[in-house]
Design a protein around this motif. Structure first.
Motif, PDB file in Angstrom:
ATOM      1  N   LEU A 209       0.828  -1.204   0.000  1.00 59.54           N
ATOM      2  CA  LEU A 209       0.000   0.000   0.000  1.00 59.54           C
ATOM      3  C   LEU A 209       0.859   1.249   0.000  1.00 59.54           C
ATOM      4  N   GLN A 210       1.886   1.276   0.812  1.00 52.87           N
ATOM      5  CA  GLN A 210       2.766   2.441   0.878  1.00 52.87           C
ATOM      6  C   GLN A 210       3.378   2.746  -0.487  1.00 52.87           C
ATOM      7  N   LYS A 211       3.867   1.725  -1.143  1.00 55.20           N
ATOM      8  CA  LYS A 211       4.476   1.913  -2.469  1.00 55.20           C
ATOM      9  C   LYS A 211       3.457   2.468  -3.464  1.00 55.20           C
ATOM     10  N   LYS A 212       2.248   1.948  -3.413  1.00 54.46           N
ATOM     11  CA  LYS A 212       1.224   2.417  -4.346  1.00 54.46           C
ATOM     12  C   LYS A 212       0.833   3.865  -4.068  1.00 54.46           C
ATOM     13  N   ILE A 213       0.684   4.219  -2.780  1.00 56.09           N
ATOM     14  CA  ILE A 213       0.352   5.602  -2.453  1.00 56.09           C
ATOM     15  C   ILE A 213       1.461   6.542  -2.913  1.00 56.09           C
ATOM     16  N   GLU A 214       2.705   6.199  -2.591  1.00 58.01           N
ATOM     17  CA  GLU A 214       3.813   7.091  -2.940  1.00 58.01           C
ATOM     18  C   GLU A 214       3.964   7.242  -4.447  1.00 58.01           C
ATOM     19  N   GLU A 215       3.730   6.193  -5.191  1.00 60.61           N
ATOM     20  CA  GLU A 215       3.985   6.230  -6.630  1.00 60.61           C
ATOM     21  C   GLU A 215       2.778   6.670  -7.455  1.00 60.61           C
ATOM     22  N   GLU A 216       1.564   6.489  -6.907  1.00 68.05           N
ATOM     23  CA  GLU A 216       0.385   6.760  -7.715  1.00 68.05           C
ATOM     24  C   GLU A 216      -0.627   7.699  -7.075  1.00 68.05           C
ATOM     25  N   ALA A 217      -0.547   7.916  -5.772  1.00 66.96           N
ATOM     26  CA  ALA A 217      -1.601   8.683  -5.094  1.00 66.96           C
ATOM     27  C   ALA A 217      -1.044   9.624  -4.039  1.00 66.96           C
ATOM     28  N   SER A 218       0.164  10.107  -4.248  1.00 69.93           N
ATOM     29  CA  SER A 218       0.780  10.965  -3.228  1.00 69.93           C
ATOM     30  C   SER A 218       0.027  12.274  -3.038  1.00 69.93           C
ATOM     31  N   GLY A 219      -0.663  12.742  -4.079  1.00 69.89           N
ATOM     32  CA  GLY A 219      -1.424  13.977  -3.967  1.00 69.89           C
ATOM     33  C   GLY A 219      -2.731  13.812  -3.215  1.00 69.89           C
ATOM     34  N   GLU A 220      -3.146  12.576  -2.983  1.00 69.82           N
ATOM     35  CA  GLU A 220      -4.424  12.328  -2.316  1.00 69.82           C
ATOM     36  C   GLU A 220      -4.295  12.234  -0.802  1.00 69.82           C
ATOM     37  N   PHE A 221      -3.095  11.883  -0.315  1.00 68.86           N
ATOM     38  CA  PHE A 221      -2.944  11.583   1.106  1.00 68.86           C
ATOM     39  C   PHE A 221      -1.680  12.222   1.673  1.00 68.86           C
ATOM     40  N   ASN A 222      -1.818  12.685   2.898  1.00 69.05           N
ATOM     41  CA  ASN A 222      -0.685  13.215   3.642  1.00 69.05           C
ATOM     42  C   ASN A 222      -0.079  12.070   4.457  1.00 69.05           C
ATOM     43  N   LEU A 223       0.641  11.202   3.755  1.00 70.10           N
ATOM     44  CA  LEU A 223       1.214  10.022   4.383  1.00 70.10           C
ATOM     45  C   LEU A 223       2.409  10.433   5.227  1.00 70.10           C
ATOM     46  N   ARG A 224       2.326  10.145   6.534  1.00 67.81           N
ATOM     47  CA  ARG A 224       3.328  10.642   7.464  1.00 67.81           C
ATOM     48  C   ARG A 224       4.357   9.587   7.853  1.00 67.81           C
ATOM     49  N   ALA A 225       3.941   8.324   7.985  1.00 69.85           N
ATOM     50  CA  ALA A 225       4.888   7.290   8.408  1.00 69.85           C
ATOM     51  C   ALA A 225       4.280   5.919   8.135  1.00 69.85           C
ATOM     52  N   SER A 226       5.172   4.936   8.007  1.00 73.18           N
ATOM     53  CA  SER A 226       4.737   3.571   7.741  1.00 73.18           C
ATOM     54  C   SER A 226       5.541   2.605   8.606  1.00 73.18           C
ATOM     55  N   SER A 227       4.833   1.684   9.260  1.00 72.20           N
ATOM     56  CA  SER A 227       5.471   0.692  10.106  1.00 72.20           C
ATOM     57  C   SER A 227       5.096  -0.702   9.615  1.00 72.20           C
ATOM     58  N   CYS A 228       6.098  -1.432   9.134  1.00 69.36           N
ATOM     59  CA  CYS A 228       5.878  -2.748   8.537  1.00 69.36           C
ATOM     60  C   CYS A 228       6.548  -3.803   9.401  1.00 69.36           C
ATOM     61  N   GLY A 229       5.775  -4.769   9.858  1.00 70.93           N
ATOM     62  CA  GLY A 229       6.316  -5.801  10.721  1.00 70.93           C
ATOM     63  C   GLY A 229       6.350  -7.161  10.057  1.00 70.93           C
ATOM     64  N   ALA A 230       7.540  -7.768   9.965  1.00 72.78           N
ATOM     65  CA  ALA A 230       7.721  -9.172   9.600  1.00 72.78           C
ATOM     66  C   ALA A 230       6.992  -9.574   8.329  1.00 72.78           C
ATOM     67  N   GLY A 231       7.124  -8.747   7.296  1.00 73.91           N
ATOM     68  CA  GLY A 231       6.499  -9.073   6.023  1.00 73.91           C
ATOM     69  C   GLY A 231       7.438  -9.818   5.088  1.00 73.91           C
ATOM     70  N   ALA A 232       6.848 -10.570   4.159  1.00 72.47           N
ATOM     71  CA  ALA A 232       7.634 -11.330   3.169  1.00 72.47           C
ATOM     72  C   ALA A 232       7.815 -10.464   1.929  1.00 72.47           C
ATOM     73  N   TYR A 233       8.679  -9.466   2.028  1.00 71.52           N
ATOM     74  CA  TYR A 233       8.832  -8.464   0.976  1.00 71.52           C
ATOM     75  C   TYR A 233       9.623  -8.986  -0.225  1.00 71.52           C
ATOM     76  N   ASP A 234      10.618  -9.818   0.017  1.00 69.23           N
ATOM     77  CA  ASP A 234      11.456 -10.347  -1.062  1.00 69.23           C
ATOM     78  C   ASP A 234      10.955 -11.746  -1.411  1.00 69.23           C
ATOM     79  N   LYS A 235       9.909 -11.778  -2.213  1.00 65.50           N
ATOM     80  CA  LYS A 235       9.284 -13.055  -2.547  1.00 65.50           C
ATOM     81  C   LYS A 235      10.236 -13.970  -3.318  1.00 65.50           C
TER      82      LYS A 235
END
Length: 397
Positions: A209-235
């Motif tokens: 979600l963070q990647k999508k907001i930053e790359e496609e919807a940054s003008g829609e939201f005032n995204l302040r911080a993101s905390s990601c716990g124990a995700g399988a990011y490198d599939k």
């Protein structure tokens, strides 16, 4: 992912101290609803009712009661999004907010793995993550958006796309868009600050979600911080690890690994027989039971030899491309981001967060930090993740 309720006793005192009233008001013209389809009141709870309900749910919560600041309202939102095939679908989520004056920040919480529809946030079931965690933090002053994801709630007639980056991101983003429309209708005083948080499958969804907001919807939201716990990011690295390395043989862990494999086979239209992935007798067992198959051996031992070879030497391009499409580690976040991970995690291995932070910094990211939770496994790291997430959010106003 284990229930959050056992960890909130330790977190509650810190959260109360850390809540901030520092905010701003802004009002941008908003068009008529494009996403929100309907809203249904699930429940309204006074401060006293919440204290009683939370304490009844777990005796250790009785210590939290004096710190609850507000009553809350809980709604089920139904909204438009797109399924994995690109067709419009109606999804749902829970929306919680404190009954109080003044403006409030919002947290989009991406829930962890659930194995039944009734655990989805919009049902607000007893002892569910949304019911316990959502109620507590809404009562402490946060607006909470809790998407169900596709496959649960209003969209439970279709399969859940487990660990599928694109549809998780779009379903969560469209929930936020629907939440904005709902807040406008209800005159809810959101101060426009948005935070993202999630653990395990929720950590992967949060990063997506963070990647999508930053790359496609940054003008829609005032995204302040993101905390990601124990995700399988490198599939990609995860899959190569699974085919070659002895793992715990834990049945529930194996079912999740299997669920990912079968999901990618379906979504990317590979449509292979199970014998192309797995040896007998496992292939037949999986054919019958799908991701509910009982597999109590190291996961690497059940793969078909030809499949292992194709992954190891790169010749199985179709499956490898499907896996790669779900990588969400090699990009440059602009939002302050923390990756929390137990160093002894035996379900989602620690290298996922290590690889992500290394790749992000190589791309020039300066506001990304890996926070190791030393010696903690997947379940035992949750407490520290929750506490340090809210400490982190408090530093970013």
């Amino acid at each position: 992912m284990k229930s959050f309720k056992h960890y909130f006793y330790y977190l509650s005192f810190a959260v109360v101290v850390l809540l901030s009233g520092c905010s701003k008001n802004s009002s941008d013209p908003t068009p008529e609803n494009q996403y929100l389809v309907s809203s249904t009141l699930v429940g309204e709870f006074s401060k006293e009712q919440l204290a009683q309900r939370i304490a009844a749910g777990d005796p250790s919560f009785s210590a939290i009661a004096p710190f609850i600041q507000n009553g809350i309202k809980v709604y089920k939102l139904v909204y438009k999004t797109k399924n994995t095939d690109g067709k419009e679908i109606q999804a749902s989520g829970a929306f919680l907010f404190p009954v109080k004056t003044g403006t409030m920040p919002m947290i989009s919480v991406q829930h962890g793995t659930i194995r039944s529809d009734q655990e989805a946030p919009s049902y607000f079931g007893a002892n569910s993550e949304a019911n316990i965690a959502g109620s507590l933090f809404a009562a402490l002053g946060y607006i909470i958006a809790y998407p169900d994801y596709i496959g649960y709630g209003a969209s439970n007639s279709v399969p859940h796309p487990y660990e599928h980056r694109a549809s998780l991101a779009s379903a969560c983003l469209d929930m936020l868009r629907a939440s904005k429309e709902f807040m406008r209708e209800q005159n809810i005083a959101w101060d426009e600050r948005l935070y993202l948080a999630g653990y395990s499958a929720g950590g992967f969804a949060t990063m997506s979600l963070q990647k999508k907001i930053e790359e496609e919807a940054s003008g829609e939201f005032n995204l302040r911080a993101s905390s990601c716990g124990a995700g399988a990011y490198d599939k990609t690295a995860f899959m190569k690890y699974l085919i070659s390395t002895k793992t715990s043989g834990n049945v529930s862990s194996n079912q999740l690994y299997l669920w990912v494999t079968l999901t990618y086979d379906r979504i990317y239209n590979l449509n292979r027989p199970t014998t192309q992935y797995f040896k007998e007798p496992w292939a037949g067992l999986i054919q019958t039971n799908k991701d509910n198959a009982t597999i109590n051996v190291s996961f690497n031992t059940i793969f078909a030899d030809a499949f292992v070879k194709g992954i190891a030497d790169g010749t199985d391009t179709a499956f490898l491309n499907a896996v790669k499409d779900n990588d969400v580690y090699d990009w440059k976040p602009n939002t302050p981001t923390r990756l929390f991970h137990g160093t002894a995690d035996q379900l989602v291995f620690y290298f996922n967060s290590e690889n992500a932070v290394k790749a992000m910094k190589a791309r020039g990211a300066t506001n990304v930090e890996l926070v190791p939770i030393n010696g903690a496994d997947h379940g035992t790291a949750v407490q520290e993740f929750l506490l340090r997430t809210y400490q982190f959010f408090n530093t970013i106003q």
